[in-house]
Design an enzyme around this catalytic site. Structure first.
Site, PDB file in Angstrom:
ATOM      1  N   ARG A  90      -6.364   1.986  11.163  1.00 17.81           N
ATOM      2  CA  ARG A  90      -6.256   3.365  10.929  1.00 17.81           C
ATOM      3  C   ARG A  90      -6.953   4.368  12.028  1.00 17.81           C
ATOM      4  O   ARG A  90      -7.010   5.439  11.792  1.00 17.81           O
ATOM      5  CB  ARG A  90      -6.930   3.401   9.377  1.00 17.81           C
ATOM      6  CG  ARG A  90      -6.167   2.744   8.448  1.00 17.81           C
ATOM      7  CD  ARG A  90      -6.875   3.095   6.968  1.00 17.81           C
ATOM      8  NE  ARG A  90      -6.061   2.688   5.750  1.00 17.81           N
ATOM      9  CZ  ARG A  90      -5.149   3.120   5.189  1.00 17.81           C
ATOM     10  NH1 ARG A  90      -4.733   4.101   5.601  1.00 17.81           N
ATOM     11  NH2 ARG A  90      -4.707   2.559   4.222  1.00 17.81           N
TER      12      ARG A  90
ATOM     13  N   ARG B 197       7.856   8.498  -6.669  1.00 24.69           N
ATOM     14  CA  ARG B 197       7.413   7.212  -6.709  1.00 24.69           C
ATOM     15  C   ARG B 197       6.630   6.979  -7.894  1.00 24.69           C
ATOM     16  O   ARG B 197       6.969   6.078  -8.829  1.00 24.69           O
ATOM     17  CB  ARG B 197       6.585   6.718  -5.465  1.00 24.69           C
ATOM     18  CG  ARG B 197       6.331   5.491  -5.504  1.00 24.69           C
ATOM     19  CD  ARG B 197       5.825   4.626  -4.180  1.00 24.69           C
ATOM     20  NE  ARG B 197       4.487   5.233  -3.687  1.00 24.69           N
ATOM     21  CZ  ARG B 197       3.842   4.966  -2.520  1.00 24.69           C
ATOM     22  NH1 ARG B 197       4.511   4.528  -1.896  1.00 24.69           N
ATOM     23  NH2 ARG B 197       2.581   5.536  -2.580  1.00 24.69           N
TER      24      ARG B 197
END
Length: 198
Positions: free
Chosen positions: A88, A127
């Protein structure tokens, strides 16, 4: 085959990784899944991570790097793996490169799922609604405000790994706004080109 899927939250990394796992029989190493498992188990790492994740924050590098280092050594990852949600940061990318080099390994490719971020919040809301209508729990980080925090964190921290891997000659870009099947097809094309170049 050792590869990384990169892109902002909601870009479809988990979906595509799942398809690659089924096709190639190598594990998806999702830091998110591993951290969620640790949170559910109430481990010290999990409890520390839970507060951060619930507030849309990123987990510190040392925790994530430790989880990945241990996971790469497991038997099912010996033929390769798909990293989803890691690295990340440039610091994590450096740590991964050092870790692999020490094991005599290297990455084959980094696939960026490039998306229109202005449309991602709608995708995440869908979602969450789909999960709720199917009677499944809605992820805390699918809350629109928490998601916006995750997106800001991605743009501030994680997006810098893209030029890092581009400079290393490992980056391939796939349009993540296409249908799931078309994204899968484009990912397969990238991997087929790797095979031809071996």
């Amino acid at each position: 085959m050792r590869l990384i899927l990169v892109g902002p939250p909601g870009a479809g990394k988990g979906t595509q990784a799942g398809r690659l796992v089924a096709k190639y029989g190598i594990p998806q190493l999702s830091t998110g899944d591993m951290l969620r498992a640790a949170m559910a188990a109430g481990t010290p790492v999990g409890l520390a991570a839970k507060e951060l994740v619930d507030n849309g924050k990123l987990v510190p590098d040392d925790v994530v790097v430790g989880i990945i280092r241990e996971r790469i050594d497991e038997a099912d990852a010996q033929k390769g793996f798909i990293l989803d949600g890691f690295p990340r940061t440039v610091g994590q990318a450096d740590a991964l490169a050092d870790m692999l080099k020490n094991k005599g390994l290297a990455l084959d490719t980094v696939i960026e799922l490039r998306v229109d971020q202005t449309k991602l919040v709608d995708r995440i809301m869908k979602r969450a609604a789909d999960a709720a209508s199917a009677g499944q729990p809605v992820r805390k980080d699918d809350d629109p405000e928490v998601f916006k925090g995750r997106l800001e964190a991605y743009n501030q921290d994680t997006a810098v790994v893209i030029p890092y891997y581009e400079k290393a000659g490992l980056l391939a870009v796939v349009d993540g706004m296409q249908s799931i099947d078309q994204v899968s097809s484009d990912v397969e094309s990238v991997l087929a080109n790797l095979d031809e170049n071996v």
